[in-house]
Design an enzyme around this catalytic site. Structure first.
Site, mmCIF file in Angstrom:
data_model
loop_
_atom_site.group_PDB
_atom_site.id
_atom_site.type_symbol
_atom_site.label_atom_id
_atom_site.label_comp_id
_atom_site.label_asym_id
_atom_site.label_seq_id
_atom_site.Cartn_x
_atom_site.Cartn_y
_atom_site.Cartn_z
ATOM 1 N N HIS A 90 -6.811 51.067 71.026
ATOM 2 C CA HIS A 90 -7.195 49.837 70.320
ATOM 3 C C HIS A 90 -6.704 49.918 68.881
ATOM 4 C CE1 HIS A 90 -9.669 46.817 68.338
ATOM 5 N NE2 HIS A 90 -9.769 46.251 69.524
ATOM 6 N N GLU A 162 -2.877 42.618 71.771
ATOM 7 C CA GLU A 162 -3.847 42.241 70.736
ATOM 8 C C GLU A 162 -3.151 42.220 69.374
ATOM 9 O OE1 GLU A 162 -8.161 42.842 72.005
ATOM 10 O OE2 GLU A 162 -7.506 44.693 71.067
HETATM 11 P P1 PGA Z 1 -12.231 39.836 68.534
HETATM 12 O O1 PGA Z 1 -11.828 41.355 68.923
HETATM 13 O O2 PGA Z 1 -12.419 39.093 69.838
HETATM 14 O O3 PGA Z 1 -13.516 39.980 67.778
HETATM 15 O O4 PGA Z 1 -11.126 39.295 67.732
HETATM 16 C C1 PGA Z 1 -10.959 41.621 69.987
HETATM 17 C C2 PGA Z 1 -10.736 43.110 70.105
HETATM 18 O O5 PGA Z 1 -10.670 43.788 69.075
HETATM 19 O O6 PGA Z 1 -10.615 43.647 71.216
#
Ligand code: PGA
Length: 245
Positions: A90, A162
């Site tokens: 992540h 992401e």
């Molecule tokens: P968010 O986070 O939906 O709060 O933007 C997504 C993530 O970090 O997996």
């Protein structure tokens, strides 16, 4: 449809969440639902989810099975507690805890060895996005991370796109931007692992996913699901997102 709770919710808050969340899921779900609570709340989540089709995942793990690694948890330990998935790489792990692509690869390999399905996260920073370098970043992260898996390992892996500029900012990537990035990742998968693997792999989107933007994202054929942070902390809002699948 995956929830990343980050560092939110104690064990008792986790139990309360499931009491609220489970009745909101109507009928058998057509999709996989994965909730990744903090490590200490994971056993409570496993027992609160039992008898449902909600799977539980870790948010991180170390690649060794056991040993003198203060503060770390292995894939085997997650599996022993009832987890079946784990997030790997992540952006918060990369940025705040100095994880790099080779760590991400080792973690994904160790996860598979421990019978967990890894969700490997990748995505570009705001400055890279603005400079038009997003695809270069994805291709580089893929080459030095995911591409090191064997075909057999890759078959057990999902990828989360992401974009860092969209995480927790309220600024979601538009369905077009997300979809194009997913196509780039899928074409890297095809080059490395073949067209069957490219068709089969689940590439999910994460970054400010909310009940009011989920429909547009899920309408894109290349977006196979989502990884939700903030909006997954409320059972009603995450249930709405899951229903959109
Ligand atoms: P968010 O986070 O939906 O709060 O933007 C997504 C993530 O970090 O997996």
């Amino acid at each position: 449809m995956a929830a990343n709770w980050k560092m939110y919710k104690t064990a008792s808050q986790t139990v309360a969440y499931f009491e609220r969340f489970r009745p909101l899921l109507q009928g058998p779900s057509p999709c996989d639902i994965v909730i990744c609570p903090p490590m200490l709340s994971l056993p409570a989540a496993v027992s609160a989810a039992s008898g449902s089709n909600i799977a539980i995942g870790g948010q991180n793990m170390y690649w060794e099975k056991e040993g003198a690694y203060t503060g770390e948890i292995s894939g085997e330990m997650l599996y022993a507690e009832g987890a079946s998935w784990v997030l790997v790489g992540h952006s918060e792990r990369r940025r705040l805890f100095c994880e790099n692509d080779s760590d991400v690869l080792k973690k994904a390999q160790a996860a598979i060895e421990a019978n967990l399905s890894p969700i490997i996260c990748m995505g570009e920073r705001l400055d890279e996005h603005k400079a038009g370098k997003a695809y270069d970043v994805l291709i580089r992260q893929f080459a030095s991370g995911v591409a090191g898996l064997t075909e057999e390992q890759f078959a057990k892996t999902s990828i989360a796109y992401e974009p860092i500029w969209a995480i927790g900012t309220g600024q979601t990537a538009t369905p077009d931007i997300a979809s194009e990035a997913h196509q780039i990742i899928r074409s890297e998968v095809e080059k490395r692992f073949g067209s069957d693997a490219a068709a089969a792999v689940r590439i999910i989107y994460g970054g400010s996913v909310k009940p009011d933007n989920i429909a547009g994202l899920m309408a894109e054929p290349d977006i196979d699901g989502v990884l939700v942070g903030g909006a997954s902390l409320d059972p009603v809002s995450f249930a709405k997102i899951v229903q959109a699948a």
